[in-house]
Design a protein around this motif. Structure first.
Motif, PDB file in Angstrom:
ATOM      1  N   PHE A   1      25.007  57.363  57.825  1.00 29.60           N
ATOM      2  CA  PHE A   1      25.853  56.689  56.845  1.00 29.60           C
ATOM      3  C   PHE A   1      26.924  57.637  56.327  1.00 29.60           C
ATOM      4  O   PHE A   1      26.781  58.863  56.350  1.00 29.60           O
ATOM      5  CB  PHE A   1      25.029  56.154  55.665  1.00 29.60           C
ATOM      6  CG  PHE A   1      24.526  57.224  54.727  1.00 29.60           C
ATOM      7  CD1 PHE A   1      25.269  57.601  53.612  1.00 29.60           C
ATOM      8  CD2 PHE A   1      23.319  57.859  54.952  1.00 29.60           C
ATOM      9  CE1 PHE A   1      24.824  58.595  52.752  1.00 29.60           C
ATOM     10  CE2 PHE A   1      22.853  58.848  54.103  1.00 29.60           C
ATOM     11  CZ  PHE A   1      23.607  59.222  52.996  1.00 29.60           C
ATOM     12  N   SER A   2      27.989  57.043  55.869  1.00 26.01           N
ATOM     13  CA  SER A   2      29.038  57.767  55.159  1.00 26.01           C
ATOM     14  C   SER A   2      29.410  56.898  53.977  1.00 26.01           C
ATOM     15  O   SER A   2      29.794  55.745  54.143  1.00 26.01           O
ATOM     16  CB  SER A   2      30.258  57.992  56.062  1.00 26.01           C
ATOM     17  OG  SER A   2      31.252  58.747  55.391  1.00 26.01           O
ATOM     18  N   ALA A   3      29.228  57.421  52.777  1.00 31.36           N
ATOM     19  CA  ALA A   3      29.429  56.625  51.571  1.00 31.36           C
ATOM     20  C   ALA A   3      30.210  57.417  50.536  1.00 31.36           C
ATOM     21  O   ALA A   3      30.155  58.647  50.505  1.00 31.36           O
ATOM     22  CB  ALA A   3      28.083  56.179  50.994  1.00 31.36           C
ATOM     23  N   ASP A   4      30.924  56.688  49.690  1.00 31.49           N
ATOM     24  CA  ASP A   4      31.806  57.313  48.711  1.00 31.49           C
ATOM     25  C   ASP A   4      31.534  56.725  47.337  1.00 31.49           C
ATOM     26  O   ASP A   4      31.090  55.582  47.216  1.00 31.49           O
ATOM     27  CB  ASP A   4      33.260  57.065  49.103  1.00 31.49           C
ATOM     28  CG  ASP A   4      34.224  58.034  48.428  1.00 31.49           C
ATOM     29  OD1 ASP A   4      33.742  58.920  47.698  1.00 31.49           O
ATOM     30  OD2 ASP A   4      35.430  57.899  48.631  1.00 31.49           O
TER      31      ASP A   4
ATOM     32  N   LEU B   1      19.485  50.462  50.008  1.00 32.67           N
ATOM     33  CA  LEU B   1      18.995  51.668  50.680  1.00 32.67           C
ATOM     34  C   LEU B   1      20.021  52.798  50.691  1.00 32.67           C
ATOM     35  O   LEU B   1      19.692  53.945  50.356  1.00 32.67           O
ATOM     36  CB  LEU B   1      18.571  51.324  52.103  1.00 32.67           C
ATOM     37  CG  LEU B   1      18.081  52.493  52.968  1.00 32.67           C
ATOM     38  CD1 LEU B   1      16.896  53.201  52.307  1.00 32.67           C
ATOM     39  CD2 LEU B   1      17.707  51.996  54.362  1.00 32.67           C
ATOM     40  N   ILE B   2      21.262  52.501  51.069  1.00 33.43           N
ATOM     41  CA  ILE B   2      22.273  53.555  51.165  1.00 33.43           C
ATOM     42  C   ILE B   2      22.518  54.248  49.816  1.00 33.43           C
ATOM     43  O   ILE B   2      22.635  55.481  49.772  1.00 33.43           O
ATOM     44  CB  ILE B   2      23.589  53.009  51.749  1.00 33.43           C
ATOM     45  CG1 ILE B   2      23.376  52.543  53.192  1.00 33.43           C
ATOM     46  CG2 ILE B   2      24.699  54.074  51.704  1.00 33.43           C
ATOM     47  CD1 ILE B   2      22.903  53.594  54.158  1.00 33.43           C
TER      48      ILE B   2
ATOM     49  N   LYS C   1      28.718  51.258  42.617  1.00 33.32           N
ATOM     50  CA  LYS C   1      29.417  52.530  42.540  1.00 33.32           C
ATOM     51  C   LYS C   1      29.472  53.255  43.888  1.00 33.32           C
ATOM     52  O   LYS C   1      30.083  54.302  44.010  1.00 33.32           O
ATOM     53  CB  LYS C   1      28.748  53.432  41.495  1.00 33.32           C
ATOM     54  CG  LYS C   1      28.845  52.869  40.074  1.00 33.32           C
ATOM     55  CD  LYS C   1      28.260  53.849  39.088  1.00 33.32           C
ATOM     56  CE  LYS C   1      28.348  53.306  37.663  1.00 33.32           C
ATOM     57  NZ  LYS C   1      27.774  54.245  36.683  1.00 33.32           N
ATOM     58  N   VAL C   2      28.781  52.711  44.894  1.00 37.87           N
ATOM     59  CA  VAL C   2      28.771  53.344  46.204  1.00 37.87           C
ATOM     60  C   VAL C   2      29.311  52.362  47.222  1.00 37.87           C
ATOM     61  O   VAL C   2      28.891  51.219  47.280  1.00 37.87           O
ATOM     62  CB  VAL C   2      27.340  53.762  46.608  1.00 37.87           C
ATOM     63  CG1 VAL C   2      27.311  54.312  48.026  1.00 37.87           C
ATOM     64  CG2 VAL C   2      26.814  54.804  45.646  1.00 37.87           C
ATOM     65  N   MET C   3      30.243  52.795  48.030  1.00 40.95           N
ATOM     66  CA  MET C   3      30.788  51.963  49.092  1.00 40.95           C
ATOM     67  C   MET C   3      30.414  52.573  50.427  1.00 40.95           C
ATOM     68  O   MET C   3      30.825  53.704  50.726  1.00 40.95           O
ATOM     69  CB  MET C   3      32.302  51.842  48.975  1.00 40.95           C
ATOM     70  CG  MET C   3      32.921  50.977  50.064  1.00 40.95           C
ATOM     71  SD  MET C   3      34.714  50.811  49.849  1.00 40.95           S
ATOM     72  CE  MET C   3      35.251  52.493  50.152  1.00 40.95           C
TER      73      MET C   3
END
Length: 235
Positions: free
Chosen positions: A35-38, A114-115, A230-232
């Protein structure tokens, strides 16, 4: 298995995960999730975890159980690992059900429940400190506190009474004193409209089971608030 799971969509997005049915009709997914999250608060994080996800036949009315297999996540409360089975504690159960109701697919669960947990774990492993997006107390105390926030109530006793009402048929519950303490019956109080959406998330039996748990502390578990908005996930 409910078609809403959309397993093909999940496997296309996470090609290093593999699926296999297990004996009770559930689906087991095992492999590596990349995953890659911002987030505005903590920035971009890219990472991978080796996981097993057991998706019940009753999904999305019941939540998947997720285990970390690679040994990267310490098996202790500070990382929100359930002590009785080493599964990941992604948040209070009712909040998770509310979260996935907006996108009731396996991808919705993965990206919105989950992410954010994996993002917070990855950040904590690298930098230490507290979990991103906040935490709740361990055990049923944390669950009840989050339910109090979800229902916009003041006391634990009000939470217990609300859960009891949600475990009843609506007609019966509406004749009970409103849990908010206004003195009216639930059917004549605006609070009835506030909790109506929670009835659609799962069946009465789910709330009945939670009500029984409230009367006795269950095996030690961790509770975590993950503010998914708050997480994309960048997939």
């Amino acid at each position: 298995m409910n078609g809403i799971i959309k397993i093909d969509e999940f496997l296309r997005s996470y090609p290093r995960m593999n699926a296999a049915p297990i004996y009770d009709g559930s689906m087991c997914l095992e492999g590596i999730i990349d995953f890659s999250a911002d987030s505005e608060e903590c920035g971009l994080i890219s990472d991978s975890f080796q996981l097993r996800m057991v998706v019940p036949e009753t999904f999305p009315n019941d939540l998947p159980i997720v285990y970390e297999l690679g040994g990267r996540i310490p098996r202790d409360r500070s990382y929100h690992i359930n002590q009785y089975d080493n599964s990941l504690c992604l948040g209070s159960r009712l909040r998770l059900l509310l979260t996935i109701s907006k996108r009731p697919t396996l991808m919705g669960f993965t990206q919105n429940c989950l992410i954010p947990y994996l993002y917070a774990v990855s950040r904590k492993l690298s930098l230490g400190g507290c979990f991103a997006f906040g935490e709740l107390p361990h055990g049923m105390k944390g669950e009840v506190e989050d339910y109090r926030l979800l229902f916009c109530l003041q006391t634990t006793d009000q939470v217990w009474k609300t859960i009891d009402c949600l475990g009843m048929k609506k007609r019966r519950a509406n004749k009970h004193p409103c849990p908010c303490g206004c003195g009216r019956t639930l059917g004549r109080c605006r609070f009835n409209r506030r909790i109506r959406k929670f009835r659609s998330l799962t069946g009465r039996t789910w709330f009945q089971n939670v009500a029984r748990e409230l009367k006795r502390e269950p095996p030690t578990q961790a509770s975590l608030v993950t503010t998914a908005q708050k997480v994309m996930a960048c997939i």
